[in-house]
Design a protein around this motif. Structure first.
Motif, short mmCIF file in Angstrom:
data_model
loop_
_atom_site.label_atom_id
_atom_site.label_comp_id
_atom_site.label_asym_id
_atom_site.label_seq_id
_atom_site.Cartn_x
_atom_site.Cartn_y
_atom_site.Cartn_z
N TRP A 18 -17.07 37.72 -3.85
CA TRP A 18 -17.38 36.64 -2.92
C TRP A 18 -16.10 36.01 -2.37
N ASP A 19 -15.10 35.84 -3.19
CA ASP A 19 -13.84 35.25 -2.74
C ASP A 19 -13.23 36.09 -1.61
N ALA A 20 -13.31 37.40 -1.72
CA ALA A 20 -12.79 38.27 -0.67
C ALA A 20 -13.67 38.22 0.58
N LEU A 21 -14.98 38.26 0.42
CA LEU A 21 -15.91 38.24 1.55
C LEU A 21 -15.79 36.95 2.34
N ARG A 22 -15.71 35.83 1.67
CA ARG A 22 -15.70 34.53 2.35
C ARG A 22 -14.40 34.23 3.06
N ASP A 23 -13.36 35.02 2.82
CA ASP A 23 -12.06 34.83 3.48
C ASP A 23 -12.14 35.46 4.87
N PHE A 24 -12.80 34.77 5.78
CA PHE A 24 -13.18 35.28 7.09
C PHE A 24 -12.01 35.84 7.90
N GLY A 25 -10.84 35.26 7.77
CA GLY A 25 -9.69 35.70 8.54
C GLY A 25 -8.89 36.82 7.90
N ALA A 26 -9.26 37.23 6.70
CA ALA A 26 -8.51 38.28 5.99
C ALA A 26 -9.36 39.51 5.72
N VAL A 27 -10.40 39.70 6.50
CA VAL A 27 -11.32 40.83 6.30
C VAL A 27 -10.59 42.17 6.37
N HIS A 28 -9.53 42.25 7.14
CA HIS A 28 -8.78 43.50 7.33
C HIS A 28 -7.83 43.81 6.17
N THR A 29 -7.53 42.81 5.33
CA THR A 29 -6.64 43.04 4.19
C THR A 29 -7.35 42.93 2.85
N ARG A 30 -8.32 42.04 2.74
CA ARG A 30 -8.96 41.78 1.45
C ARG A 30 -10.28 42.51 1.27
N LEU A 31 -10.91 42.91 2.37
CA LEU A 31 -12.25 43.48 2.26
C LEU A 31 -12.32 44.94 2.73
N ALA A 32 -11.80 45.24 3.89
CA ALA A 32 -11.98 46.59 4.43
C ALA A 32 -10.72 47.16 5.09
N GLN A 120 -19.22 53.60 6.82
CA GLN A 120 -17.78 53.72 6.58
C GLN A 120 -17.21 52.40 6.07
N GLY A 121 -17.62 51.31 6.67
CA GLY A 121 -17.15 50.00 6.24
C GLY A 121 -17.54 49.69 4.81
N GLY A 122 -18.76 50.05 4.44
CA GLY A 122 -19.22 49.84 3.07
C GLY A 122 -18.38 50.61 2.06
N LEU A 123 -18.06 51.86 2.39
CA LEU A 123 -17.20 52.65 1.50
C LEU A 123 -15.82 52.02 1.36
N ALA A 124 -15.26 51.55 2.47
CA ALA A 124 -13.95 50.91 2.43
C ALA A 124 -13.99 49.63 1.59
N MET A 125 -15.05 48.85 1.76
CA MET A 125 -15.18 47.61 0.98
C MET A 125 -15.29 47.90 -0.51
N LYS A 126 -16.15 48.83 -0.87
CA LYS A 126 -16.34 49.18 -2.28
C LYS A 126 -15.01 49.62 -2.90
N LYS A 127 -14.30 50.50 -2.23
CA LYS A 127 -13.03 51.00 -2.72
C LYS A 127 -12.02 49.86 -2.90
N THR A 128 -11.90 49.01 -1.90
CA THR A 128 -10.93 47.91 -1.95
C THR A 128 -11.28 46.90 -3.03
N LEU A 129 -12.55 46.52 -3.11
CA LEU A 129 -12.97 45.52 -4.07
C LEU A 129 -12.82 46.01 -5.51
N GLU A 130 -13.10 47.27 -5.72
CA GLU A 130 -12.97 47.82 -7.09
C GLU A 130 -11.50 48.01 -7.47
#
Length: 133
Positions: A18-32, A120-130
């Motif tokens: 949630w901390d990564a998702l809610r960081d609206f301006g950092a979606v390109h570095t923290r989420l995907a 594709q975005g979901g795969l990137a998010m899963k990989k980054t978050l894990e």
């Protein structure tokens, strides 16, 4: 209206996801990262996101629901007459999360273009978050 629903399990604590998702301006570095190549806040509640495939979109923040770990946004430019999305994080056992991402779009035909991008975005998010753990 077409609805695209993506759900996946993340091997990471829901609070951290949630901390990564809610960081609206950092979606390109923290989420995907990789799926998204850039993000700029426009000072008007929106972010301009750049995708690896060259697409650029303006996403207006609709709301952040802290207690329910849900974020909603709408795309305000492009080919869609309506594009609303939300993402929500649920605890799913010890150290695991369930990530739910839903997009509603008009015209319906755009779902055929958006669905593979969300996959594709979901795969990137899963990989980054894990990997962030």
């Amino acid at each position: 209206m077409a609805t695209i629903y993506k759900e996946f399990i993340v091997e990471a604590d829901a609070a951290r996801v949630w901390d990564a998702l809610r960081d609206f301006g950092a979606v390109h570095t923290r989420l995907a990262p990789g799926f998204l190549t850039g993000c700029e806040l426009d000072g008007k509640g929106a972010r301009i996101v750049s995708f690896a495939n060259g697409l650029v979109a303006r996403e207006l923040l609709v709301g952040i629901d802290e207690p329910n770990r849900r974020l909603a946004y709408t795309v305000t430019d492009g080919r869609a007459s309506h594009h609303h999305a939300s993402a929500q994080v649920f605890a799913h056992g010890e150290g695991r999360s369930r990530f739910v991402w839903i997009t509603d779009v008009l015209p319906d035909e755009l779902a055929a273009y958006i669905e593979p991008m969300m996959a594709q975005g979901g795969l990137a998010m899963k990989k980054t978050l894990e990997a962030a753990g």
